[in-house]
Design an enzyme around this catalytic site. Sequence first.
Site, PDB file in Angstrom:
ATOM      1  N   SER A 257      10.486   9.732 -22.607  1.00 12.84           N
ATOM      2  CA  SER A 257      11.042   9.849 -23.946  1.00 12.84           C
ATOM      3  C   SER A 257      11.846  11.146 -24.129  1.00 12.84           C
ATOM      4  O   SER A 257      12.877  11.307 -23.504  1.00 12.84           O
ATOM      5  CB  SER A 257       9.896   9.719 -24.952  1.00 12.84           C
ATOM      6  OG  SER A 257      10.412   9.269 -26.172  1.00 12.84           O
ATOM      7  N   HIS A 396       6.078   1.769 -27.091  1.00 14.08           N
ATOM      8  CA  HIS A 396       6.488   3.077 -26.589  1.00 14.08           C
ATOM      9  C   HIS A 396       5.295   3.837 -25.986  1.00 14.08           C
ATOM     10  O   HIS A 396       4.223   3.852 -26.567  1.00 14.08           O
ATOM     11  CB  HIS A 396       7.040   3.859 -27.791  1.00 14.08           C
ATOM     12  CG  HIS A 396       7.714   5.131 -27.433  1.00 14.08           C
ATOM     13  ND1 HIS A 396       8.922   5.179 -26.773  1.00 14.08           N
ATOM     14  CD2 HIS A 396       7.367   6.424 -27.649  1.00 14.08           C
ATOM     15  CE1 HIS A 396       9.283   6.438 -26.609  1.00 14.08           C
ATOM     16  NE2 HIS A 396       8.352   7.218 -27.126  1.00 14.08           N
TER      17      HIS A 396
END
Length: 428
Positions: A257, A396
Amino acid sequence: MLREWRRFHVLATMAVLLVAIAWCVQFTARASPGSVPGPPTSPLAAFEGDLPVADSSAWTSRRAPLLRSAFVERIYGAAAPVASARAEYRTIDSSALERTAQLQLLTLHLDAPGGATPFQVALLTPNAGTRFPLLVLPVFCGLDSDVDARLPSPAWRPMRCRTSLGRALTQLSHGDAILQPPLRAMIARGYAVAVFYAGDIAPDDPVLFSEAPIHPSADAQESGAIAAWASLYLSVFEALHTNPRIAPSLIAVWGHSRYGKAALLAAGVDPRIGAVIANQSGTFGATLSSATRGETTAQIVRRFPHWFPARLAASPRGRYSDELDQHLLLALLAPRPILLGNAGLDRWSDPAASFSAARSASEVYALFGRIGLAQDDMRLPQMSAEIAFYVRPGGHGVRSSDWDRALDFLDIHFNAAPSRASAASRGV
Ligand code: GTR
């Protein structure tokens, strides 16, 4: 009283069930990553007055330097090694991880504007063998507890990770496998691993970052945290590529990320980095800014102003043109291997817009006689291609399957690398 108690009981049970369902969906749902947006402007086309590129030498000598400066000046700020090459090594344990590895603590001396700043990196090298490919990775929340216990604690375990609630929240936002990179598997597969905690030097917080001792450029206004983290990757690279136990051409950077964005930037500005694994890097990572249906550039700059130089934060639309999009950052990595990990439920990072970027960047791989992305389907990765892309179920975060894919990818690309083959045949 009894009725109220029952009502509370029913509500509490429903809440627990809802959380459990959300948890299962997060882990297993196979949401569609959406349709792939049309291609951006070809990376070989004329770029702001620079003529179209027809071969690899024009790319390397002319276009790539131009793009590097454009990304630094218009988006991220300067990213460069900030450590002097000198590192102090202290052996902590020569038979760590059940005697399979040596654990060392490296202290790098960062050339900070306010004076030298120590930056600590943990280095694990396998005990069997001599010249290892290296994986450089930042941790979010400490390391394997056996290793953690031997390292100076403040550098490795940020405050939020010292409580089980803090650790659980980190797992919720960044995945169940974020806390513990599979160090034993990495060592068993022949990798050395360099681990650092970026928050120690460049904290992920607007106020703390502005007071941080180190900035890649002397002026904090001209730099952002993504560039600072990229500079930390580069500093680790600088210190370790001359280590005789490390194979210098086989150094990969891994990032999830926000650190995926930083890892891509580090490799974009420094062609010596051997490979990149960027997990769900999203906006200003591998995802096209012009096409994203997830987080927009304006949203990311508003929410995380310290990730970017103040000039970009002040004018998120004005600082870069549509021409300077993220497929060009991926193209800067050609012909090196890139693994792009994605999750079906993670629409915020828009996997489909990242697939389109990877496809377009492949035009530059072709200049080097490579294929780049060799898959038509986002879900069917061709791991032996220079760019591999996958979408796993769930949301995620880092799962153990992401680590497995990362190591499989490196096994394929680093084992095939000529320097490793010849090093192996020379017995080094
Ligand atoms: C998100 C953010 C992304 C990404 C991510 C992370 O909330 O919007 O750009 O960086 O956080 O680092 O986990």
